[in-house]
Design an enzyme around this catalytic site. Structure first.
Site, PDB file in Angstrom:
ATOM      1  N   GLU A   1       0.814  -1.221   0.000  1.00  0.00           N
ATOM      2  CA  GLU A   1       0.000   0.000   0.000  1.00  0.00           C
ATOM      3  C   GLU A   1       0.847   1.271   0.000  1.00  0.00           C
ATOM      4  O   GLU A   1       0.537   2.255  -0.675  1.00  0.00           O
ATOM      5  CB  GLU A   1      -0.914  -0.010   1.237  1.00  0.00           C
ATOM      6  CG  GLU A   1      -1.858   1.167   1.347  1.00  0.00           C
ATOM      7  CD  GLU A   1      -2.805   1.268   0.167  1.00  0.00           C
ATOM      8  OE1 GLU A   1      -3.741   0.483   0.100  1.00  0.00           O
ATOM      9  OE2 GLU A   1      -2.605   2.160  -0.696  1.00  0.00           O
TER      10      GLU A   1
ATOM     11  N   LYS B   1       5.138   4.641  -9.699  1.00  0.00           N
ATOM     12  CA  LYS B   1       3.840   4.539  -9.006  1.00  0.00           C
ATOM     13  C   LYS B   1       2.703   4.323 -10.014  1.00  0.00           C
ATOM     14  O   LYS B   1       1.775   3.555  -9.763  1.00  0.00           O
ATOM     15  CB  LYS B   1       3.602   5.800  -8.183  1.00  0.00           C
ATOM     16  CG  LYS B   1       4.634   5.962  -7.064  1.00  0.00           C
ATOM     17  CD  LYS B   1       4.601   7.366  -6.492  1.00  0.00           C
ATOM     18  CE  LYS B   1       5.681   7.556  -5.435  1.00  0.00           C
ATOM     19  NZ  LYS B   1       5.844   8.973  -5.068  1.00  0.00           N
TER      20      LYS B   1
END
Ligand SMILES: NC(=O)c1ccc[n+]([C@@H]2O[C@H](COP(=O)([O-])OP(=O)(O)OC[C@H]3O[C@@H](n4cnc5c(N)ncnc54)[C@H](OP(=O)(O)O)[C@@H]3O)[C@@H](O)[C@H]2O)c1
Length: 422
Positions: free
Chosen positions: A124, A200
């Site tokens: 996460e 990302k």
């Protein structure tokens, strides 16, 4: 009790140890079991660390990997190949793994998914630090075809652009300040060149689309070439200038790209200031959802790492690592780097004389590029900047037009181009 071994007790690792201690009551209640940091691994054994002295510290990852009492390995060392070896070994030994390492996942997420199988592997914190965007994409939005993801996912760039736009500070000055404040890396290319954001974006695109792309496969541009003229155009025509990571579908293609863009100031992403991060996701059923919060910092990142640890403690294993239990059948594939359709802003330095404007318009018009706004700003008595924005067109056509401007000596310097997202 579950035993945790942390490989890399630096900024984030130290915060993980501290938060597990500070918030032990609520974390134990949520996990349903006590979570104990048993050991840590660092490079430099003589460095003082602000963590509980009962945590055994060594400088050899094998001390954790070969310890049968360790249930969960947390990888927070940074880098790509070193962490890959560590995580691979941990998973092969059946230990659950949590990491915050986006660079590792940008290159090895599909290998690691394969190795992990049913063993929990969670990440996460790897995207947008404290914002739970991975859980949102993998679970909360699981019912949707994802039409687009647009994210401000590098706080350093957002901070620098903000200062350049709102305070008129020069790029070099603000870069130095960002480094002094600890925002930018010592080698800032990683941030300002768009690579961190690209890592990302690739992770999010895997979860949304099952796309196995590497950084080399996608368009990555940074903020190094943004000029004061571009900023003034943005202000004049109601745009904000941001570095965005963009993933969006067009037919059976997925465009993945990182670059600076102009977005209307009325959009929520335009209002995201300073080092904060935000990600807008449009799902075909839910519509637009927006996630905002701190994208970095020890505690914010550790908050996401611990959320993963709690989840593992509760479920034993996570959901499939990249979200898909069976391959995606819709046949989506990655669009090539140049295969982009969007709107554009162009800055052309031209001679201030009759006929130039009509030549520019003809070259654009011949490629079906239609102009939306245009303004001419004098530079001196003989030259001017032509600032213009276009309607939707193809990047190939824009690139071709820019080449012709240069070839026919219509421009006095290299033209600037910024994509517009609206
Ligand atoms: N900092 C953030 O805000 C943030 C946000 C999101 C994601 N992340 C990710 O989280 C990870 C950790 O970041 P960080 O900021 O905590 O980094 P950091 O402060 O540099 O900490 C790295 C830790 O790993 C140890 N280490 C490095 N290489 C090692 C090796 N080969 N063997 C043993 N130990 C080693 C270092 O030891 P020494 O202490 O002895 O040097 C240090 O304790 C990175 O992947 C980063 O991309 C960080």
């Amino acid at each position: 009790m579950l035993n945790i071994g942390i490989i890399g007790v630096g900024t984030v690792g130290t915060s993980v140890c501290q938060i597990l201690q500070d918030n032990k009551d609520i974390i134990t209640a949520r996990a349903g079991v006590e979570l104990n940091v048993a050991s840590g691994v660092v490079n430099n054994l003589s460095k003082k660390r602000d963590i509980n002295e009962n945590i055994k510290i060594s400088n050899n990852p094998d001390d954790i990997l070969n310890d049968d009492s360790i249930d969960i390995v947390v990888e927070l060392m940074g880098g790509v190949e070193g962490p890959f070896d560590v995580v691979k070994k941990a998973l092969q030994k059946g230990k659950a793994v949590v990491t915050a390492n986006k660079a590792l996942l940008a290159y090895h997420r599909y290998d690691l998914q394969e190795i992990a199988g049913d063993t929990a592997f969670e990440f996460e914190a790897a995207v947008a630090g404290g914002i739970p965007i991975i859980t949102a994409l993998r679970e909360g939005l699981g019912a949707n075809h994802i039409q687009s993801i647009k994210g401000i996912i590098n706080g350093t760039c957002n901070y620098m652009l903000d200062k350049m736009i709102n305070e008129g500070v020069d790029y070099d000055v603000i870069l130095k300040e960002a480094q002094e404040l600890g925002y930018a890396e010592a080698d800032p290319t990683f941030d300002v060149g768009g690579f961190d954001a690209a890592h990302k974006l690739l992770i999010m695109a895997s979860i949304a689309y099952g796309i196995d792309a590497k950084p080399e496969d996608i368009l990555i541009e940074g903020i190094e070439n943004v000029s004061p003229e571009d900023i003034s155009f943005a202000n004049e025509f109601g745009y904000a200038l941001k570095l965005l990571g963009i993933a969006k579908t067009r037919g059976d293609k997925v465009e993945l790209r990182v670059h600076s863009v102009l977005i209307p100031t009325t959009e929520m992403l335009a209002k995201v200031d300073g080092v904060m991060n935000a990600v807008s996701v449009i799902g075909d059923k839910v519509g637009e959802t927006l996630y905002y919060g701190p994208g970095a910092g020890g505690d914010a990142t550790a908050s996401a790492v611990i959320a993963n640890i709690i989840d593992i403690a509760r479920k034993g294993k996570g959901s499939p690592m990249l979200g898909f239990k069976t391959p995606l059948e819709s046949g989506l594939h990655l669009a090539s780097k140049g295969d982009i359709e969007t709107k554009y802003y162009l800055r052309l330095q031209v001679e201030d004389k009759p006929g130039v404007l009509s030549k520019v318009s003809t070259i654009l018009g011949n490629r079906n590029i239609s102009i939306k706004n245009m303004v001419q700003k004098p530079i001196d008595s003989v030259s001017a900047n032509l600032l213009l924005s276009t309607h939707l067109c193809n990047e190939k056509d824009i690139k071709e037009a820019l080449e012709i401007f240069e070839k026919e000596n219509l421009v006095l310097s290299k033209p600037a181009m910024i994509r517009i997202e609206e």
